[in-house]
Design an enzyme around this catalytic site. Structure first.
Site, mmCIF file in Angstrom:
data_model
loop_
_atom_site.group_PDB
_atom_site.id
_atom_site.type_symbol
_atom_site.label_atom_id
_atom_site.label_comp_id
_atom_site.label_asym_id
_atom_site.label_seq_id
_atom_site.Cartn_x
_atom_site.Cartn_y
_atom_site.Cartn_z
ATOM 1 N N GLU A 1 0.842 -1.195 0.000
ATOM 2 C CA GLU A 1 0.000 0.000 0.000
ATOM 3 C C GLU A 1 0.877 1.246 0.000
ATOM 4 O OE1 GLU A 1 -3.382 -0.147 2.626
ATOM 5 O OE2 GLU A 1 -3.942 -2.131 1.873
ATOM 6 N N GLU A 2 1.976 1.216 0.749
ATOM 7 C CA GLU A 2 2.898 2.356 0.757
ATOM 8 C C GLU A 2 3.369 2.662 -0.670
ATOM 9 O OE1 GLU A 2 6.107 2.191 3.572
ATOM 10 O OE2 GLU A 2 7.340 3.603 2.449
ATOM 11 N N ARG A 3 3.709 1.618 -1.408
ATOM 12 C CA ARG A 3 4.278 1.819 -2.750
ATOM 13 C C ARG A 3 3.208 2.263 -3.740
ATOM 14 N NH1 ARG A 3 8.323 -3.249 -1.509
ATOM 15 N NH2 ARG A 3 9.677 -1.958 -0.226
#
Ligand SMILES: Cc1cc2nc3c(=O)[nH]c(=O)nc-3n(C[C@H](O)[C@H](O)[C@H](O)COP(=O)(O)OP(=O)(O)OC[C@H]3O[C@@H](n4cnc5c(N)ncnc54)[C@H](O)[C@@H]3O)c2cc1C
Length: 385
Positions: A241-243
Site C-alpha cells: 500500500e505504501e508503494r
C-alpha cells in the site's frame, strides 16, 4: 479503471480540502519545516479522508482500495511533497497492518483515533545500519512478564516528532531474520523514548523527520499486531500500500510540473519567439506527458488487481520504480526550461525536483524494487521464481 460517481465525489472532497486547508499555507509551512499536523489531520479525519478503505467498525469508510488511490492521486495536488507524504504515512504506511491483523482492542485504542485524526502515527522500520536490508534491523523487543522491553533506535522516521504512536518493527526472538520480527504499536509518550532534533533534509521540508531512540521502553505484549514472528511478512504486505500510494501520489504533481513549464515557455521569449515554439521543447513536453499517462495506467492496473484480491507485489514494485525514475526525469527536464528561474529555491519546479528525489530512495530504493521484480521474473541469481 472505471470510476463511479462516488469516486468523483471523493476526488472533489480531497481537492476542496487541499485548495482551502493546505495549499494556501504551504509556503509558510515549508519555511517552518513543519505543519500543524494534529490540526490538519483532525480536519482530514472529520472528512473521512484518513480511513477511506479502513473498516467501518473502527470509523473508516469501508471502501475498496481504488478509493484510496483516487485520494492519493488528489493529494498529489498539494504544492509540496512533504504533506502528502505525512498523510500517506498515516493512511497507508503505519495503519494497514494494524487494520488488517490487529486485535479489536488494539484497533479501538489506536486505529479508531488515527482514522478520526485524533492521533498521529509513524512507521518505524529503518535503522542507521538497516534501511534497504530490513531483515538486518537490530532493535529488539524482549519479553518480560506480560510486557515487551524495547531497546534500539529507528532512523529517518517521518511524523515522529508529533506522533502519538509508532508502528514498530522489532526483533522479538533470536530466530532467523524473516521469522523473528513483530510489529508492535508503541505509544510515543512511553518512558524511555527520546528523539533527535529534526533532521535537515534536501526536500520534503514541511514534513518532520527524526531519529527515535528506545531505552528499556516497556509496552504490553497485547500491543503486538498479529502473531509473534509474523512482523516481517506483515511489513512486506504493508509496503504494497505504501508503494501504490507513493506512485499514485506522484501523478498530479508531475502533471502540474509539465503544465507550469508549458505556461512559462509560452510567455518566455528567446531569439524573438516563445520558448515553447522550439520543437525540442514542445516534443519533450509531449513525451513527458505520455510517460505520466503510462505511470497512471500502471498504477490503475495494479490497483484493479489489488482490489480483486490479487498479489500485486510485481506491479506495485514496478509502479514505485517507475514513479521514482519518472519523477526525476520530469522535474529535471522541466527545470531546465525555466533557466535561471528554475534554479531559484522557491520555484515550484525546483521544489518538486528536490521533493521527488526521495521517491527513488524511501520505502525501498529503486534497486530494491529491481531486485523484487527480478526475483518474481526468476532471474535473481540463487532465487527461484
Ligand atoms: C525523508 C525520509 C523519510 C523517511 N521516512 C521513513 C519512515 O517514516 N519510516 C522508516 O522506517 N523509514 C523511513 N525512511 C527510510 C528509507 O525508507 C530508507 O532511507 C531507504 O529504505 C533506504 O535505506 P538506506 O537509507 O539505509 O540506504 P542503504 O540501504 O544504505 O542503501 C543505499 C543505496 O544503495 C543502493 N542499494 C542498496 N541495496 C542495494 C542492492 N542490494 N543492490 C544495489 N543497490 C543497492 C540503493 O541505491 C540505496 O539507495 C525515510 C527516509 C528519508 C530520507
Amino acid at each position: 479503471m472505471i470510476f463511479t460517481q462516488e469516486h468523483e465525489e471523493l476526488r472533489r472532497t480531497v481537492r476542496n480540502f487541499v485548495e482551502h486547508e493546505i495549499n494556501p499555507h504551504v509556503e509558510q509551512w515549508e519555511k517552518d519545516g513543519r505543519f500543524p499536523i494534529h490540526e490538519i489531520f483532525k480536519k482530514a479525519g472529520d472528512l473521512g479522508l484518513l480511513g477511506i478503505s479502513k473498516p467501518e467498525k473502527f470509523g473508516g469508510m469501508g471502501l475498496d482500495y481504488s478509493y484510496s488511490i483516487v485520494a492519493a492521486e488528489e493529494f498529489g495536488t498539494i504544492i509540496c511533497g512533504g504533506i502528502p507524504m505525512s498523510i500517506g504515512v498515516q493512511t497507508d504506511m503505519c495503519t494497514p497492518a494494524l487494520a488488517r491483523f490487529g486485535s479489536d482492542e488494539l484497533r479501538e485504542e489506536f486505529l479508531r483515533p488515527a482514522i478520526a485524526g485524533e492521533m498521529v502515527g509513524c512507521i518505524g522500520v529503518s535503522e542507521v545500519g538497516a534501511g534497504s536490508d530490513v531483515a538486518g534491523l537490530k532493535t529488539s523487543a524482549r519479553k518480560d512478564g506480560d510486557d515487551y522491553v524495547i531497546n534500539g533506535s529507528k532512523m529517518w522516521i517521518t511524523n515522529s516528532p508529533s506522533a502519538d504512536f509508532i508502528c514498530l518493527l522489532a526483533n522479538t526472538s533470536e530466530d532467523k531474520p524473516h521469522v523473528n520480527k513483530s510489529l508492535i504499536v508503541v505509544p510515543m509518550n512511553s518512558p524511555g523514548i527520546s528523539l533527535s532534533p529534526h533532521l535537515d533534509k534536501l526536500g520534503m521540508r514541511s514534513s518532520e523527520t527524526a531519529q527515535v531512540f528506545f531505552d528499556n521502553v516497556r509496552v504490553p505484549q497485547r500491543n503486538r499486531i498479529g502473531a509473534e514472528g509474523a512482523g516481517f511478512m506483515m511489513q512486506m504486505l504493508q509496503f504494497q500500500e505504501e508503494r501504490l500510494f507513493g506512485a499514485a501520489n506522484m501523478i498530479k504533481g508531475l502533471e502540474h510540473c509539465v503544465d507550469a513549464t508549458i505556461d512559462y515557455c509560452k510567455q518566455r521569449y528567446t531569439f524573438g519567439q516563445p520558448l515553447i515554439d522550439n520543437q525540442v521543447i514542445h516534443f519533450r513536453m509531449a513525451e513527458l506527458s505520455t510517460e505520466i499517462e503510462a505511470l497512471r495506467a500502471l498504477v490503475y492496473q495494479a490497483t484493479e488487481l489489488y482490489v480483486a484480491g490479487k498479489d500485486v507485489t510485481r506491479l506495485a514494485s514496478m509502479a514505485k520504480l517507475k514513479a521514482g525514475r519518472l519523477g526525476r526525469e520530469v522535474t529535471d527536464a522541466c527545470l531546465q526550461y525555466w533557466g535561471g528561474m528554475g534554479f531559484m529555491w522557491d520555484n515550484p519546479v525546483s521544489r518538486a525536483y528536490r521533493d521527488v528525489r526521495l521517491v527513488s530512495i524511501g520505502g525501498g530504493a529503486d534497486e530494491i524494487m529491481l531486485g523484487i521484480i527480478c526475483k518474481l521474473m526468476g532471474i535473481l541469481p540463487g532465487k527461484k521464481k
